[in-house]
Every structure is written in C-alpha cells, then in structure tokens.
Write a protein that holds these residues in place. Structure first.
Motif, mmCIF file in Angstrom:
data_model
loop_
_atom_site.group_PDB
_atom_site.id
_atom_site.type_symbol
_atom_site.label_atom_id
_atom_site.label_comp_id
_atom_site.label_asym_id
_atom_site.label_seq_id
_atom_site.Cartn_x
_atom_site.Cartn_y
_atom_site.Cartn_z
ATOM 1 N N GLU A 77 0.845 -1.199 0.000
ATOM 2 C CA GLU A 77 0.000 0.000 0.000
ATOM 3 C C GLU A 77 0.875 1.241 0.000
ATOM 4 O O GLU A 77 1.808 1.365 0.806
ATOM 5 C CB GLU A 77 -0.904 0.005 1.231
ATOM 6 C CG GLU A 77 -1.871 1.174 1.236
ATOM 7 C CD GLU A 77 -2.822 1.169 2.419
ATOM 8 O OE1 GLU A 77 -3.734 2.011 2.426
ATOM 9 O OE2 GLU A 77 -2.652 0.344 3.335
ATOM 10 N N GLY A 106 -2.708 5.430 -0.411
ATOM 11 C CA GLY A 106 -3.910 4.620 -0.263
ATOM 12 C C GLY A 106 -4.092 3.623 -1.390
ATOM 13 O O GLY A 106 -4.825 2.649 -1.255
ATOM 14 N N ASP A 107 -3.419 3.855 -2.530
ATOM 15 C CA ASP A 107 -3.475 2.898 -3.642
ATOM 16 C C ASP A 107 -2.608 1.683 -3.316
ATOM 17 O O ASP A 107 -1.661 1.763 -2.538
ATOM 18 C CB ASP A 107 -2.955 3.520 -4.941
ATOM 19 C CG ASP A 107 -3.931 4.490 -5.578
ATOM 20 O OD1 ASP A 107 -5.120 4.501 -5.197
ATOM 21 O OD2 ASP A 107 -3.499 5.255 -6.463
ATOM 22 N N TRP A 108 -2.945 0.578 -3.948
ATOM 23 C CA TRP A 108 -2.159 -0.652 -3.833
ATOM 24 C C TRP A 108 -1.409 -0.882 -5.128
ATOM 25 O O TRP A 108 -1.920 -0.598 -6.206
ATOM 26 C CB TRP A 108 -3.084 -1.838 -3.557
ATOM 27 C CG TRP A 108 -3.642 -1.820 -2.168
ATOM 28 C CD1 TRP A 108 -4.726 -1.107 -1.741
ATOM 29 C CD2 TRP A 108 -3.130 -2.499 -1.037
ATOM 30 N NE1 TRP A 108 -4.921 -1.323 -0.400
ATOM 31 C CE2 TRP A 108 -3.963 -2.174 0.057
ATOM 32 C CE3 TRP A 108 -2.060 -3.369 -0.840
ATOM 33 C CZ2 TRP A 108 -3.752 -2.691 1.329
ATOM 34 C CZ3 TRP A 108 -1.848 -3.879 0.434
ATOM 35 C CH2 TRP A 108 -2.688 -3.532 1.501
ATOM 36 N N GLU A 133 -7.732 -3.160 -3.681
ATOM 37 C CA GLU A 133 -7.532 -3.770 -2.365
ATOM 38 C C GLU A 133 -7.932 -5.241 -2.353
ATOM 39 O O GLU A 133 -7.290 -6.061 -1.702
ATOM 40 C CB GLU A 133 -8.317 -2.983 -1.310
ATOM 41 C CG GLU A 133 -7.900 -3.316 0.094
ATOM 42 C CD GLU A 133 -8.418 -2.327 1.125
ATOM 43 O OE1 GLU A 133 -8.188 -2.576 2.313
ATOM 44 O OE2 GLU A 133 -9.050 -1.323 0.747
#
Length: 94
Positions: free
Chosen positions: A12, A48-50, A64
């Motif tokens: 993340e 917050g992005d994966w 996610e």
C-alpha cells in the motif's frame, strides 16, 4: 536461477516522496520501504493505492481485493513469499 519463484507482492502506498516523485513509501506486511514507481508514470499511484512490487519496483496498480487475494496466495505458498519479503527488505531505495 534454480527453482526459486519470482513474485510480485502487494504493498500500500503510504506517501509519495516530494523530492523524488518517482519514489514512494509503501507498507508491505508491516515493513515500510521506499520503492520506485517510475514504471507507473502513465497512471501514478496515490497514497492509499495498492501496487504490485518486485525487487523495489512497482509493476502495476491493483485494487484492495486483488491485494488481499495476492497476500492470501503468497502466505499459502510460504517460503517463496518469505524470500520475496527478505528481498524487499534488502532493496530499500534512498
């Protein structure tokens, strides 16, 4: 190279480095590391992005659910995952 499998592991994005926008801090299984996100310049990740990471480089953005599925798979296969996390620890970019 023997039979060692090369894996991408999900992480993340925690933050994008202001001084080096091609670098981001990611969290992978409690380990925070700087990785290179330059390969994703066409669609850069945000906090917050994966992303899927291999030897210090983000290869692709994932959601996610994909990250959770990948983690479950990696934990199931055991030692190759442990080896990849060890490689990540050794690949910190500064």
């Amino acid at each position: 190279m023997g039979d060692r499998m090369c894996l991408g592991i999900p992480g993340e994005i925690i933050e994008i480095r202001q001084d080096r926008p091609d670098l981001a801090t990611v969290a992978v299984s409690g380990v925070k590391r700087a990785i290179n996100i330059g390969l994703l310049a066409d669609d850069p990740p945000l906090p917050g992005d994966w992303v899927l990471i291999h030897v210090g480089f983000a290869l692709s953005k994932i959601d996610e659910d994909e990250a959770a599925a990948a983690m479950e798979f990696l934990e199931d296969i055991g030692q190759s995952y442990v080896d990849e996390v060890a490689a990540l620890r050794e690949s910190d970019i500064d």
